[in-house]
Design a protein around this motif. Structure first.
Motif, PDB file in Angstrom:
ATOM      1  N   LYS A  43       0.832  -1.209   0.000  1.00  0.00           N
ATOM      2  CA  LYS A  43       0.000   0.000   0.000  1.00  0.00           C
ATOM      3  C   LYS A  43       0.867   1.259   0.000  1.00  0.00           C
ATOM      4  CE  LYS A  43      -4.056  -1.927   2.359  1.00  0.00           C
ATOM      5  NZ  LYS A  43      -4.823  -1.953   3.634  1.00  0.00           N
ATOM      6  N   LEU A  44       1.957   1.229   0.775  1.00  0.00           N
ATOM      7  CA  LEU A  44       2.855   2.375   0.826  1.00  0.00           C
ATOM      8  C   LEU A  44       3.566   2.561  -0.512  1.00  0.00           C
ATOM      9  CD1 LEU A  44       4.099   4.672   2.413  1.00  0.00           C
ATOM     10  CD2 LEU A  44       5.767   3.071   3.362  1.00  0.00           C
ATOM     11  N   LEU A  45       3.899   1.461  -1.158  1.00  0.00           N
ATOM     12  CA  LEU A  45       4.529   1.529  -2.479  1.00  0.00           C
ATOM     13  C   LEU A  45       3.569   2.152  -3.497  1.00  0.00           C
ATOM     14  CD1 LEU A  45       6.898   0.816  -4.383  1.00  0.00           C
ATOM     15  CD2 LEU A  45       5.835  -1.444  -4.697  1.00  0.00           C
ATOM     16  N   ILE A  46       2.329   1.726  -3.454  1.00  0.00           N
ATOM     17  CA  ILE A  46       1.310   2.265  -4.367  1.00  0.00           C
ATOM     18  C   ILE A  46       1.112   3.761  -4.112  1.00  0.00           C
ATOM     19  CG2 ILE A  46      -1.163   2.219  -4.930  1.00  0.00           C
ATOM     20  CD1 ILE A  46      -1.045  -0.847  -4.351  1.00  0.00           C
ATOM     21  N   LYS A  47       1.041   4.135  -2.847  1.00  0.00           N
ATOM     22  CA  LYS A  47       0.864   5.540  -2.480  1.00  0.00           C
ATOM     23  C   LYS A  47       2.045   6.386  -2.963  1.00  0.00           C
ATOM     24  CE  LYS A  47       0.063   8.567   1.521  1.00  0.00           C
ATOM     25  NZ  LYS A  47       0.003   8.645   3.009  1.00  0.00           N
ATOM     26  N   SER A  48       3.258   5.856  -2.807  1.00  0.00           N
ATOM     27  CA  SER A  48       4.455   6.573  -3.246  1.00  0.00           C
ATOM     28  C   SER A  48       4.445   6.780  -4.758  1.00  0.00           C
ATOM     29  CB  SER A  48       5.720   5.804  -2.839  1.00  0.00           C
ATOM     30  OG  SER A  48       5.812   5.689  -1.438  1.00  0.00           O
ATOM     31  N   ARG A  49       4.002   5.773  -5.483  1.00  0.00           N
ATOM     32  CA  ARG A  49       3.934   5.881  -6.943  1.00  0.00           C
ATOM     33  C   ARG A  49       2.918   6.960  -7.349  1.00  0.00           C
ATOM     34  NH1 ARG A  49       5.982   1.969  -9.912  1.00  0.00           N
ATOM     35  NH2 ARG A  49       5.548   0.391  -8.323  1.00  0.00           N
ATOM     36  N   GLN A  50       1.803   6.984  -6.645  1.00  0.00           N
ATOM     37  CA  GLN A  50       0.766   7.986  -6.914  1.00  0.00           C
ATOM     38  C   GLN A  50       1.292   9.393  -6.645  1.00  0.00           C
ATOM     39  OE1 GLN A  50      -2.268   6.496  -4.273  1.00  0.00           O
ATOM     40  NE2 GLN A  50      -3.265   5.248  -5.857  1.00  0.00           N
ATOM     41  N   GLN A  51       2.024   9.540  -5.546  1.00  0.00           N
ATOM     42  CA  GLN A  51       2.574  10.856  -5.188  1.00  0.00           C
ATOM     43  C   GLN A  51       3.622  11.319  -6.207  1.00  0.00           C
ATOM     44  OE1 GLN A  51       3.954  10.058  -1.213  1.00  0.00           O
ATOM     45  NE2 GLN A  51       2.028  10.688  -0.256  1.00  0.00           N
ATOM     46  N   ALA A  52       4.488  10.394  -6.625  1.00  0.00           N
ATOM     47  CA  ALA A  52       5.503  10.734  -7.623  1.00  0.00           C
ATOM     48  C   ALA A  52       4.847  11.163  -8.930  1.00  0.00           C
ATOM     49  CB  ALA A  52       6.434   9.549  -7.859  1.00  0.00           C
ATOM     50  N   ALA A  53       3.813  10.427  -9.334  1.00  0.00           N
ATOM     51  CA  ALA A  53       3.098  10.742 -10.578  1.00  0.00           C
ATOM     52  C   ALA A  53       2.453  12.127 -10.499  1.00  0.00           C
ATOM     53  CB  ALA A  53       2.040   9.680 -10.855  1.00  0.00           C
ATOM     54  N   LYS A  54       1.892  12.438  -9.345  1.00  0.00           N
ATOM     55  CA  LYS A  54       1.249  13.746  -9.158  1.00  0.00           C
ATOM     56  C   LYS A  54       2.275  14.872  -9.234  1.00  0.00           C
ATOM     57  CE  LYS A  54      -1.988  16.206  -6.142  1.00  0.00           C
ATOM     58  NZ  LYS A  54      -2.766  16.155  -4.878  1.00  0.00           N
ATOM     59  N   LEU A  55       3.424  14.676  -8.604  1.00  0.00           N
ATOM     60  CA  LEU A  55       4.476  15.691  -8.614  1.00  0.00           C
ATOM     61  C   LEU A  55       5.023  15.940 -10.018  1.00  0.00           C
ATOM     62  CD1 LEU A  55       6.361  14.598  -5.376  1.00  0.00           C
ATOM     63  CD2 LEU A  55       5.266  16.830  -5.715  1.00  0.00           C
ATOM     64  N   LEU A  56       5.007  14.888 -10.849  1.00  0.00           N
ATOM     65  CA  LEU A  56       5.531  14.994 -12.212  1.00  0.00           C
ATOM     66  C   LEU A  56       4.424  15.211 -13.248  1.00  0.00           C
ATOM     67  CD1 LEU A  56       8.161  12.112 -12.002  1.00  0.00           C
ATOM     68  CD2 LEU A  56       8.646  14.571 -11.999  1.00  0.00           C
ATOM     69  N   SER A  57       3.155  15.234 -12.778  1.00  0.00           N
ATOM     70  CA  SER A  57       1.988  15.434 -13.650  1.00  0.00           C
ATOM     71  C   SER A  57       1.909  14.371 -14.745  1.00  0.00           C
ATOM     72  CB  SER A  57       2.012  16.834 -14.274  1.00  0.00           C
ATOM     73  OG  SER A  57       1.969  17.830 -13.281  1.00  0.00           O
ATOM     74  N   VAL A  58       2.083  13.112 -14.341  1.00  0.00           N
ATOM     75  CA  VAL A  58       1.962  11.978 -15.265  1.00  0.00           C
ATOM     76  C   VAL A  58       1.070  10.914 -14.623  1.00  0.00           C
ATOM     77  CG1 VAL A  58       4.234  12.413 -16.278  1.00  0.00           C
ATOM     78  CG2 VAL A  58       4.046  10.816 -14.359  1.00  0.00           C
ATOM     79  N   HIS A  59       0.811   9.832 -15.337  1.00  0.00           N
ATOM     80  CA  HIS A  59      -0.002   8.735 -14.802  1.00  0.00           C
ATOM     81  C   HIS A  59       0.851   7.840 -13.903  1.00  0.00           C
ATOM     82  CE1 HIS A  59      -3.219   9.825 -17.545  1.00  0.00           C
ATOM     83  NE2 HIS A  59      -2.365   9.781 -18.560  1.00  0.00           N
ATOM     84  N   GLU A  60       0.243   7.268 -12.878  1.00  0.00           N
ATOM     85  CA  GLU A  60       1.014   6.460 -11.932  1.00  0.00           C
ATOM     86  C   GLU A  60       1.608   5.209 -12.568  1.00  0.00           C
ATOM     87  OE1 GLU A  60      -1.606   4.077  -9.033  1.00  0.00           O
ATOM     88  OE2 GLU A  60      -2.832   5.829  -9.504  1.00  0.00           O
ATOM     89  N   ASP A  61       0.958   4.687 -13.615  1.00  0.00           N
ATOM     90  CA  ASP A  61       1.510   3.489 -14.269  1.00  0.00           C
ATOM     91  C   ASP A  61       2.641   3.850 -15.234  1.00  0.00           C
ATOM     92  OD1 ASP A  61      -0.063   4.705 -16.187  1.00  0.00           O
ATOM     93  OD2 ASP A  61      -1.106   2.875 -16.811  1.00  0.00           O
ATOM     94  N   GLU A  62       3.023   5.133 -15.284  1.00  0.00           N
ATOM     95  CA  GLU A  62       4.147   5.560 -16.108  1.00  0.00           C
ATOM     96  C   GLU A  62       5.423   5.736 -15.278  1.00  0.00           C
ATOM     97  OE1 GLU A  62       1.888   8.037 -19.659  1.00  0.00           O
ATOM     98  OE2 GLU A  62       2.231   9.073 -17.743  1.00  0.00           O
ATOM     99  N   ILE A  63       5.321   5.454 -13.983  1.00  0.00           N
ATOM    100  CA  ILE A  63       6.460   5.597 -13.072  1.00  0.00           C
ATOM    101  C   ILE A  63       7.128   4.246 -12.837  1.00  0.00           C
ATOM    102  CG2 ILE A  63       7.160   6.169 -10.707  1.00  0.00           C
ATOM    103  CD1 ILE A  63       6.400   8.649 -12.241  1.00  0.00           C
ATOM    104  N   ILE A  64       8.411   4.158 -13.147  1.00  0.00           N
ATOM    105  CA  ILE A  64       9.203   2.961 -12.857  1.00  0.00           C
ATOM    106  C   ILE A  64      10.309   3.379 -11.900  1.00  0.00           C
ATOM    107  CG2 ILE A  64      10.716   1.162 -13.794  1.00  0.00           C
ATOM    108  CD1 ILE A  64       9.211   1.608 -16.490  1.00  0.00           C
TER     109      ILE A  64
END
Length: 379
Positions: A43-64
């Motif tokens: 859950k924390l990993l998913i949340k971190s991915r969502q936060q990174a995506a928001k900061l970069l203004s991209v979709h969360e499934d685009e973050i590796i």
């Protein structure tokens, strides 16, 4: 201590270190484990991915999540090359790329790929016209950095991105390691398909980073295993590293907005004062990134000045940290059309938002004193 080698690495922010320690202690379970602890970690990993995506203004499934710039660059370049070689085996890059891009492209040449290394002008900037003319029917990848790590030149990424959009069969990769948090870059609808970032350049931790991979882009994975990170980067996730990276990303984005003017003022003052000093020649262009100033002192080996300043607790560097122990000429400075003597004597000062005007003035004073002492060696 006056630390002016922030393009080599930055001092980790206390909040970043705190987040790493807390996550390492509380969320140590494997995110792939099906028990409750594993579930909480996931859950924390998913949340971190969502936060990174928001900061970069991209979709969360685009973050590796990666281990940094070198892995991100290699994953992007080799991943595209191996996955799409049936479409073509031609790659376009520039003569001033970071070693992790330059050498990755060189390695692909040994596998039968053809690479065009585009020249740059005296300001270290590639021509969009040259990029356009280099594109062929078998071109599958353009890889061009945003900000050069040695001289701070900024490439016309927006224009190249718009150009790349006209060729749906090729991909555009950007090494954004030096630009992140200092020179804004829009990813969404930009024509950029892949973008590499690193944590330890933004007061995060070494071994952390992100590769933005646009939806629909397929890569051949360099790591095979448990199929983590969209099957592109197998291996148990470094959750503490991930959380610390996202924390560093949030903090650097805030400082980019709040302290950007201050950093530019430091940069302008430093460049202007260096130009006044005898024997010093500036290599960074006037409109370079606000944190990098590269200059040469022809006739003086750069390591002599680095060690002289280091004894006084002031730290600068030469070339990329990934190649600085190789004390030959700078490939980047030479590519700008400067002499070998100038390329062999290049020094880099790289700033961060934590540096002060007092530090810059002390450095300049120390540099002048060192030049006065070393004058006999140079003449």
């Amino acid at each position: 201590m006056i630390y002016l080698d922030n393009s080599g690495t930055t001092n980790p922010h206390p909040e970043v270190l705190k987040s790493f320690q807390e996550v390492s202690t509380r969320f140590f379970a494997n995110p792939s484990s099906i028990h409750q602890l594993g579930g909480e970690t996931e859950k924390l990993l998913i949340k971190s991915r969502q936060q990174a995506a928001k900061l970069l203004s991209v979709h969360e499934d685009e973050i590796i999540f990666t281990s940094g710039g070198t892995e991100g660059n290699n994953t992007a370049i080799k991943g595209i090359a191996l996955q799409h070689q049936g479409r073509g085996k031609h790659i376009i890059t520039t003569e001033i790329e970071h070693p992790s891009v330059y050498e990755a492209c060189k390695s692909l040449e040994s596998l039968g790929f053809e690479v065009t290394y585009l020249p740059v002008n005296q300001n270290g900037v590639v021509s969009v016209k040259d990029v356009t003319e280099a594109i062929r029917k078998d071109t599958i990848l353009i890889s061009i950095m945003h900000v050069n790590n040695e001289i701070g030149s900024i490439q016309p990424i927006q224009e190249i991105g718009q150009l790349a959009k006209k060729y749906p069969k090729l991909f555009f990769h950007v090494d954004h390691v030096q630009g992140l948090g200092k020179v804004p870059l829009t990813l969404e609808n930009s024509g950029i398909d892949l973008c590499s970032m690193s944590g330890h350049k933004i007061h995060g931790l070494k071994g952390t980073g992100i590769l933005y991979c646009r939806r629909g882009v397929k890569l051949f994975p360099l790591f095979h295993g448990g199929e983590q990170e969209r099957m592109i980067r197998s291996g148990t996730e470094n959750l503490a590293g991930v959380v610390s990276f996202v924390k560093a990303l949030r903090l650097i984005k805030e400082r980019e907005v709040n302290d950007g003017d201050k950093l530019r003022q430091l940069h302008q003052y430093l460049a202007a004062e260096l130009e006044k000093i005898d024997f010093v020649q500036l290599n960074s262009p006037a409109n370079s990134a606000p944190h990098i100033v590269n200059f040469s002192i022809p006739g003086l080996k750069p390591e002599v000045m680095i060690h002289t300043l280091g004894k006084q607790g002031t730290y600068i560097s030469t070339k990329s940290a990934c190649s600085s122990k190789s004390l030959d000429e700078s490939r980047i400075v030479k590519a700008c059309g400067y002499s070998s003597e100038r390329a062999k004597s290049a020094l880099r000062v790289s700033l961060t938002y934590d540096n002060t005007m007092d530090e810059i003035k002390i450095f300049l004073k120390q540099l002048k004193e060192a030049l006065s002492q070393l004058k006999e060696v140079m003449e």
